[in-house]
Design an enzyme around this catalytic site. Structure first.
Site, PDB file in Angstrom:
ATOM      1  N   HIS A   1       0.838  -1.206   0.000  1.00  0.00           N
ATOM      2  CA  HIS A   1       0.000   0.000   0.000  1.00  0.00           C
ATOM      3  C   HIS A   1       0.870   1.253   0.000  1.00  0.00           C
ATOM      4  O   HIS A   1       0.637   2.184  -0.787  1.00  0.00           O
ATOM      5  CB  HIS A   1      -0.910  -0.008   1.232  1.00  0.00           C
ATOM      6  N   GLU A   2       1.874   1.295   0.875  1.00  0.00           N
ATOM      7  CA  GLU A   2       2.737   2.478   0.950  1.00  0.00           C
ATOM      8  C   GLU A   2       3.535   2.671  -0.335  1.00  0.00           C
ATOM      9  O   GLU A   2       3.718   3.791  -0.807  1.00  0.00           O
ATOM     10  CB  GLU A   2       3.673   2.380   2.156  1.00  0.00           C
TER      11      GLU A   2
ATOM     12  N   GLU B   1      -6.254   6.921  -0.960  1.00  0.00           N
ATOM     13  CA  GLU B   1      -6.144   5.712  -0.147  1.00  0.00           C
ATOM     14  C   GLU B   1      -6.744   4.517  -0.870  1.00  0.00           C
ATOM     15  O   GLU B   1      -6.186   3.417  -0.837  1.00  0.00           O
ATOM     16  CB  GLU B   1      -6.821   5.918   1.212  1.00  0.00           C
TER      17      GLU B   1
ATOM     18  N   HIS C   1       1.494   4.415  -2.865  1.00  0.00           N
ATOM     19  CA  HIS C   1       1.573   5.881  -2.802  1.00  0.00           C
ATOM     20  C   HIS C   1       2.789   6.391  -3.574  1.00  0.00           C
ATOM     21  O   HIS C   1       2.725   7.419  -4.245  1.00  0.00           O
ATOM     22  CB  HIS C   1       1.662   6.342  -1.350  1.00  0.00           C
TER      23      HIS C   1
END
Length: 294
Positions: A139-140, A217, A143
Site C-alpha cells: 500500500h505504501e 487511499e 503511494h
C-alpha cells in the site's frame, strides 16, 4: 490510459497549486498586517517555505515522529518484502525507517520515487503477520508509484506552517506589527486582522489537507492488492490497524495525520472529523474484498 498516467500529472498540478496559493496568501496577509514591509517579508518567507516544502518536507515529517533509519541487518523482515515489491514494480528501493511507538501505523513520504522513504512503527511490526505486513508495505509503495507522496508531504508542511505564521502575525500585531506603521493600521492590518487570521488559519490548514483526496487511499489499496495478489491480507491488516490504533492512540499532529495508512486518533471531536482525509475502514475493506467483514 493506465490509471497511474492520469494520477501523476494531477498530483503534480496539486503540488504546484498549493505552493503558489501559499505564496499569494502569505503576501496578502503580510500586506494587511505590516503594509509594504510586511508584504516584502511575507514574500521572502513564502519563497523559503516553498523551497523547504519541496526539498525537505519528507525529512520534516520523519523527524516529527522521531523516525530512525534502519539497515537490512536491523530489519530484514521489512527489507526483504520491500525489495521484492519494488523489483516487481520497477521502483527504486526506498529508505526504511522505524517510528518508536507501540501504536501500529505506517506512512510513505518523499518528493519522488528516487527520494522516497517508508516508515513503520514498532507496533505494526509486532501486530501484523508476514502477509499482512506485505499488504501494508505494498500500500505504501502504491503511494510512491502513484506519485502522491509529494502532494501529501507538502500538504503536511504547509498546513502546519500556515497555522504557525498566523500565530506569529497575531503576536506581531500585538506589539506594533512588522514596521508598517500608521499606513498598515489605516488599512486594517492591526490586531483585529491578525485575530481573524488566527481563527481562519486552522481552517485554511484543513482545506489544504482536503486537497489530499480520499481517493488516494483507495488507489493505494488497489495498487497494493494488485501487486501482492492478496487483497485479503491487506483487508485483515486494515482491520487490525483500525482496532489497535484506537486502543493505543498515536500522538500525531493534525497537519500530518493524512500521511498514515490509518488515521491516528486525534482530538477535536466531530469538528475534526469534518476534515478527515481517510475514508472509513469498512469502505476500504469492502472495495478490497467485496464485503465489510474480513
Amino acid at each position: 490510459m493506465p490509471p497511474d498516467k492520469v494520477i501523476h500529472p494531477m498530483n503534480t498540478f496539486k503540488s504546484t497549486l498549493m505552493l503558489v496559493a501559499l505564496m499569494l496568501v502569505l503576501v496578502f496577509v503580510g500586506d494587511r498586517i505590516g503594509g509594504q514591509n510586511g508584504m516584502i517579508l511575507a514574500f521572502a518567507i513564502s519563497v523559503a517555505m516553498n523551497f523547504t516544502a519541496y526539498f525537505f518536507s519528507d525529512k520534516i515529517a520523519l523527524k516529527m515522529y522521531r523516525a530512525q533509519p534502519v539497515t537490512r541487518e536491523q530489519l530484514p523482515r521489512a527489507y526483504d518484502v520491500v525489495e521484492r515489491l519494488t523489483a516487481k514494480q520497477g521502483l527504486p528501493m526506498p529508505k526504511i525507517y522505524v517510528i518508536p511507538t507501540e501504536s501500529p501505523n505506517a506512512f510513505a513520504t518523499g518528493r519522488n520515487p528516487q527520494h522516497a522513504s517508508v516508515a513503520v512503527t514498532h507496533g505494526i511490526l509486532a501486530l501484523l503477520d508476514d502477509e499482512e505486513l506485505e499488504g501494508v508495505l505494498a500500500h505504501e509503495l502504491g503511494h510512491v508509484k502513484n506519485r502522491d507522496i509529494l502532494t501529501s508531504s507538502i500538504a503536511a508542511t504547509l498546513a502546519g506552517a500556515i497555522t504557525l505564521i498566523a500565530r506569529m502575525g497575531y503576536w506581531a500585531s500585538m506589539f506594533g506589527g512588522y514596521g508598517g506603521g500608521r499606513d498598515s493600521r489605516e488599512r486594517g492590518g492591526g490586531g483585529l486582522g491578525a485575530l481573524l487570521m488566527l481563527i481562519v488559519a486552522p481552517i485554511a490548514a484543513s482545506l489544504i489537507q482536503l486537497a489530499i483526496s480520499r481517493s488516494r487511499e483507495y488507489e493505494a489499496d488497489a495498487t497494493g492488492a494488485h501487486v501482492t495478489g492478496n487483497p485479503y491480507a491487506l483487508a485483515r491488516a486494515l482491520k487490525k490497524l483500525d482496532d489497535y490504533s484506537r486502543r493505543i492512540p498515536m500522538q500525531a499532529s493534525p497537519s500530518s495525520a493524512h500521511l498514515f495508512i490509518v488515521a491516528p486518533l486525534l482530538g477535536g471531536g466531530g469538528f475534526g472529523n469534518l476534515f478527515s482525509t481517510h475514508p472509513p475502514i469498512k469502505d476500504r475493506i469492502r472495495r478490497l474484498i467485496g464485503r465489510d467483514l474480513v
